[in-house]
Design an enzyme around this catalytic site. Structure first.
Site, PDB file in Angstrom:
ATOM      1  N   CYS A   3       0.781  -1.131  -0.148  1.00 18.02           N
ATOM      2  CA  CYS A   3       0.024  -0.098  -0.041  1.00 18.02           C
ATOM      3  C   CYS A   3       0.755   1.203  -0.023  1.00 18.02           C
ATOM      4  O   CYS A   3       2.141   1.153   0.058  1.00 18.02           O
ATOM      5  CB  CYS A   3      -0.951  -0.095   1.210  1.00 18.02           C
TER       6      CYS A   3
ATOM      7  N   ARG B  65       1.170   1.916  -6.151  1.00 14.27           N
ATOM      8  CA  ARG B  65       1.489   0.815  -5.128  1.00 14.27           C
ATOM      9  C   ARG B  65       0.413   0.091  -4.764  1.00 14.27           C
ATOM     10  O   ARG B  65       0.223  -0.801  -3.951  1.00 14.27           O
ATOM     11  CB  ARG B  65       2.048   1.681  -3.850  1.00 14.27           C
TER      12      ARG B  65
ATOM     13  N   TRP C   5      -3.936  -1.637  -1.197  1.00 13.34           N
ATOM     14  CA  TRP C   5      -3.452  -2.789  -1.976  1.00 13.34           C
ATOM     15  C   TRP C   5      -3.752  -4.121  -1.162  1.00 13.34           C
ATOM     16  O   TRP C   5      -3.034  -4.306  -0.406  1.00 13.34           O
ATOM     17  CB  TRP C   5      -2.201  -2.886  -2.494  1.00 13.34           C
TER      18      TRP C   5
ATOM     19  N   ASN D 296       1.229  -0.178   6.004  1.00 17.97           N
ATOM     20  CA  ASN D 296       1.696  -1.097   4.748  1.00 17.97           C
ATOM     21  C   ASN D 296       2.311  -2.075   5.099  1.00 17.97           C
ATOM     22  O   ASN D 296       3.347  -2.128   6.000  1.00 17.97           O
ATOM     23  CB  ASN D 296       2.304  -0.215   3.861  1.00 17.97           C
ATOM     24  N   GLY D 297       2.000  -3.603   4.878  1.00 16.59           N
ATOM     25  CA  GLY D 297       2.513  -4.629   5.363  1.00 16.59           C
ATOM     26  C   GLY D 297       1.565  -5.668   5.656  1.00 16.59           C
ATOM     27  O   GLY D 297       0.503  -5.771   5.368  1.00 16.59           O
TER      28      GLY D 297
ATOM     29  N   GLU E  49       9.944 -19.051 -20.880  1.00 19.28           N
ATOM     30  CA  GLU E  49       9.534 -17.571 -20.329  1.00 19.28           C
ATOM     31  C   GLU E  49      10.881 -16.783 -20.904  1.00 19.28           C
ATOM     32  O   GLU E  49      10.622 -15.385 -21.102  1.00 19.28           O
ATOM     33  CB  GLU E  49       9.572 -17.963 -18.763  1.00 19.28           C
TER      34      GLU E  49
ATOM     35  N   LYS F 132      10.204 -13.395 -22.711  1.00 22.53           N
ATOM     36  CA  LYS F 132      10.544 -12.253 -22.399  1.00 22.53           C
ATOM     37  C   LYS F 132      11.208 -11.352 -23.424  1.00 22.53           C
ATOM     38  O   LYS F 132      11.072 -10.059 -23.642  1.00 22.53           O
ATOM     39  CB  LYS F 132      11.334 -12.100 -21.032  1.00 22.53           C
TER      40      LYS F 132
ATOM     41  N   GLU G 193       8.952 -10.240 -26.466  1.00 16.69           N
ATOM     42  CA  GLU G 193       7.845  -9.269 -26.055  1.00 16.69           C
ATOM     43  C   GLU G 193       8.410  -7.609 -26.133  1.00 16.69           C
ATOM     44  O   GLU G 193       7.474  -6.988 -26.262  1.00 16.69           O
ATOM     45  CB  GLU G 193       6.920  -9.592 -25.033  1.00 16.69           C
TER      46      GLU G 193
ATOM     47  N   HIS H 206      14.877 -33.231 -33.170  1.00 15.26           N
ATOM     48  CA  HIS H 206      13.720 -33.452 -33.938  1.00 15.26           C
ATOM     49  C   HIS H 206      13.267 -32.381 -34.893  1.00 15.26           C
ATOM     50  O   HIS H 206      11.967 -32.435 -35.198  1.00 15.26           O
ATOM     51  CB  HIS H 206      12.525 -34.114 -33.029  1.00 15.26           C
TER      52      HIS H 206
ATOM     53  N   LYS I 115      -1.571  -4.710 -20.367  1.00 13.21           N
ATOM     54  CA  LYS I 115      -1.006  -5.477 -19.212  1.00 13.21           C
ATOM     55  C   LYS I 115      -2.036  -6.517 -18.725  1.00 13.21           C
ATOM     56  O   LYS I 115      -1.621  -7.575 -18.403  1.00 13.21           O
ATOM     57  CB  LYS I 115      -0.965  -4.466 -18.111  1.00 13.21           C
TER      58      LYS I 115
HETATM   59  C1  F6R Z   1       4.109 -11.970 -20.436  1.00 11.41           C
HETATM   60  C2  F6R Z   1       2.909 -11.476 -19.767  1.00 11.41           C
HETATM   61  C3  F6R Z   1       1.455 -12.144 -20.013  1.00 11.41           C
HETATM   62  C4  F6R Z   1       0.760 -12.520 -19.058  1.00 11.41           C
HETATM   63  C5  F6R Z   1      -0.523 -13.220 -19.629  1.00 11.41           C
HETATM   64  C6  F6R Z   1      -1.447 -13.639 -18.638  1.00 11.41           C
HETATM   65  O1  F6R Z   1       5.087 -10.756 -20.079  1.00 11.41           O
HETATM   66  O2  F6R Z   1       2.814 -10.623 -18.862  1.00 11.41           O
HETATM   67  O3  F6R Z   1       1.833 -13.340 -20.802  1.00 11.41           O
HETATM   68  O4  F6R Z   1       1.355 -13.573 -18.092  1.00 11.41           O
HETATM   69  O5  F6R Z   1      -1.249 -11.986 -20.331  1.00 11.41           O
HETATM   70  O6  F6R Z   1      -1.849 -12.610 -17.615  1.00 11.41           O
HETATM   71  P1  F6R Z   1      -2.445 -12.719 -15.946  1.00 11.41           P
HETATM   72  O7  F6R Z   1      -1.342 -13.505 -15.385  1.00 11.41           O
HETATM   73  O8  F6R Z   1      -2.796 -11.418 -15.458  1.00 11.41           O
HETATM   74  O9  F6R Z   1      -3.655 -13.761 -16.268  1.00 11.41           O
END
Ligand code: F6R
Length: 616
Positions: free
Chosen positions: A2, A27, A75, A99-100, A489, A493, A496, A512, A611
């Site tokens: 928070c 936050r 949060w 916060n905590g 992963e 990363k 993207e 293969h 996001k």
């Molecule tokens: C990649 C990324 C996305 C999310 C995906 C699922 O860095 O962030 O691949 O992992 O859109 O999102 P959540 O976890 O919010 O369901």
């Protein structure tokens, strides 16, 4: 995670608090509140559910006069987002923002209830208002009372406390959650983070664990928990406002990578029984878990990669059959889901449309459900909340705090930690691990934050390596076993945020097909950590080298076998096989970050991405 603000001085406190909270909204933003005190002792408390705009609207018609006050943007960790769970919390003229996480809040609540205290929220924070008020009844000063209160709690806190009987004073305490004092001229400030009050002062005292004190318009008093005076140097902050919002980091993604030791510590907090060799999963119905004969993990993107690691952990440790399915596929596949199946949805945002739809479909077919999520009370955890049917096991929350960078980093790492805890819990229920083996995993988890810290210290070497691959057009990431999902992963990363075509492959699959791609234009990153697949991965690496491939490798700190065979080496202390995936992730995140930065790209908001993907 928070945000806290405090002000005492000659101005009207409310606008200072609201502007400060606006800067801290990153936050957390599920509810907000302020409390001010006038010189007469008249106290004004306003809270509102939702983003800060809702609180602003409330204050427009019901302002808070007074030149001392505290504010909070929440949060949620304990108690769902709602007005009555919003901070500040008040009891007998004492108000508190926090916060905590307070680990022993249940025991303290029971103790206070037995003395006749009544509570008005489900939060752990409200405990502080009661504890401080109880100390005040005995005649202790506000500062003494706060010290008395924090001595009773276990956990993490940054705390700011007002009392209508001492207007002009704000008491505070800090342990394992950030808190700074801003020093002004005839006025002083408290904040979770510098940006909240940077427009008013550039002189800050960064509080340390165990610090407690008070601010008044005239100055700062600082002691340890036992009341021994402390002195701390003030720091002059030179950051721009934009830099300050990112905690001095160039990008949110970098800040979030750097926050991972804290995020893992918080996710483990109160859940590791190191002494008794057990785990405690708050918010999860163990009876439902115990009935699951099969687990189907479903998620998207990075969260799906976490699920793939989860499958290894659940099967290895708890011997429960486990499958992992992309949420966008599960839903349309007409899957066989019997009523002894537990569908486990993993999501950072808790709002991803495909994951939510898959979960609802599973519920419709009568399965048990559970989630691992970062955002309290989002749609996915709501769909898993116990509802009396005996089918909803609840949610195990990761405590990464808000993730703003589009590329998920700290959420992924905390998902891995949460899955490991879940697998240990299942193993403990099913007695599939010896006490000693369980203790070994718990110890490895407890050591993670420090080990991640060490890897972050090695960032310069990763950055130097990244510079060699800035012009790459394609890249392969290889791993086996628990490290195969980490290869996926690492590739995600990189692609993207740098727009370099990257693929993750199970190392054994190379011959293969993909080996046909290998030439000097195709760098290959190999995850070569100790474990059953190590020798085989080395063979895959040799095959790649023999075809002119350029190799980067992630190896154990003590492994020097590859020193002169590869172009770049990232060393990680992979002493425990089941926490190695977390550690191997860190250099891959930093690698992708630096490649993208060197290519001059918008790391936090890569093209075409959002996001939270709330459309199917
Ligand atoms: C990649 C990324 C996305 C999310 C995906 C699922 O860095 O962030 O691949 O992992 O859109 O999102 P959540 O976890 O919010 O369901």
């Amino acid at each position: 995670m928070c945000g806290i603000v405090g002000y005492t001085g000659a101005r009207v406190a409310e606008p200072v608090l609201i502007e400060g909270l606006q800067k801290l909204e990153y936050r957390g933003y599920d509810s907000a509140g302020v409390c001010t005190v006038e010189a007469s002792g008249a106290m004004h408390l306003r809270r509102a559910m939702g983003k800060l705009a809702a609180l602003r609207a409330r204050l427009a018609t019901e302002p808070c006069p007074g030149s001392t006050g505290i504010g909070h943007t929440r949060w949620a960790t304990h108690g769902k987002p709602s007005e009555h769970n919003a901070h500040p919390h008040r009891y007998e003229g004492v108000t508190v923002v926090h916060n905590g996480i307070i680990e022993n809040h249940r025991a303290l609540r029971a103790e206070l209830q037995a003395e006749g205290h009544t509570f008005s929220s489900e939060t752990d924070t409200e405990i502080f208002a009661h504890l401080v008020a109880r100390e005040r009844r005995g005649g202790a000063s506000l500062h003494e009372s706060v010290r008395g209160a924090v001595r009773r709690v276990h956990g993490a806190y940054a705390l700011a406390v007002l009392d209508e009987r001492c207007p002009g004073e704000i008491a505070f305490a800090r342990l394992a959650s950030p808190l700074v004092v801003g020093l002004g001229d005839g006025e002083n400030f408290l904040a979770s983070d510098v940006p909240a009050v940077l427009e008013h002062t550039r002189r800050f005292v960064f509080l340390e664990d165990g610090d407690t004190g008070t601010i008044t318009a005239a100055g700062l008093t600082l002691t340890d928990v036992d009341g021994r005076p402390l002195s701390r140097e003030a720091t002059q902050i030179l950051w721009s406002a934009v830099m300050a919002e990112k905690g001095g980091h160039k990008h949110f993604m970098h800040k979030e990578i750097a926050e991972q030791p804290r995020a893992v510590t918080d996710t483990l907090r109160g859940r590791l029984g190191l002494g008794d060799g057990d785990v405690t999963l708050d918010g999860v119905d163990l009876d439902v878990l115990a009935r699951a004969k099969r687990i189907v993990i479903t998620a998207c993107g990075t969260s799906w990669h976490a699920g793939l690691v989860g499958r290894y952990l659940v099967e290895q440790l708890a011997r429960v059959p486990c499958e992992v399915e992309l949420a966008s596929e599960l839903r349309y596949r007409d899957p066989v889901l019997s009523d002894d199946t537990l569908v486990l949805a993993i999501s950072q945002s808790g709002e991803t449309a495909d994951t939510l739809a898959a979960l609802k479909e599973a519920k419709r077919r009568g399965t048990m459900v559970m989630s691992i999520c970062n955002v309290i009370d989002a749609a996915i955890p709501r769909a898993c909340a116990p509802d009396g049917s005996g089918k909803a096991a609840g949610t195990l929350y990761t405590r990464a705090g808000p993730e703003i960078g589009v590329a998920s980093t700290k959420a992924f790492v905390t998902q891995l930690v949460a899955l490991h805890l879940l697998a240990l819990q299942l193993a403990s229920v099913r007695k599939t691990m010896t006490k000693q083996a369980l203790a070994g995993d718990l110890q490895a988890l407890a050591e993670l934050p420090m080990a991640i810290e060490g890897l972050l210290d090695g960032e310069d070497a990763v950055k130097a390596a990244a510079a060699r691959y800035v012009a790459a057009r394609d890249m392969l990431f290889l791993g086996r076993g628990l490290l195969f999902p980490i290869a996926l992963e690492g590739a995600l990363k990189l692609k993207e945020i740098s727009y370099i075509h990257a693929e993750g492959y199970a190392a054994g699959e190379m011959k293969h097909g993909p080996i046909a791609l290998i030439d000097e234009h195709m760098p290959v990153l190999v995850l070569a950590l100790p474990g059953p697949g190590y020798e085989k991965v080395i063979s895959n690496m040799e095959e790649t080298r023999a075809r002119g491939g350029r190799i980067l490798a992630v190896v154990d700190t003590d492994d020097h076998a590859l020193d002169d065979q590869v172009e770049a080496l990232f060393r990680v202390p992979a002493r425990h096989p089941r926490t190695a995936p977390v550690l191997a992730t860190i250099p891959l995140q930093l690698f992708a970050y630096h490649v993208a930065c060197l290519r001059g790209l918008d790391v936090d908001q890569p093209r075409n991405l959002a996001k939270s993907v709330t459309v199917e």
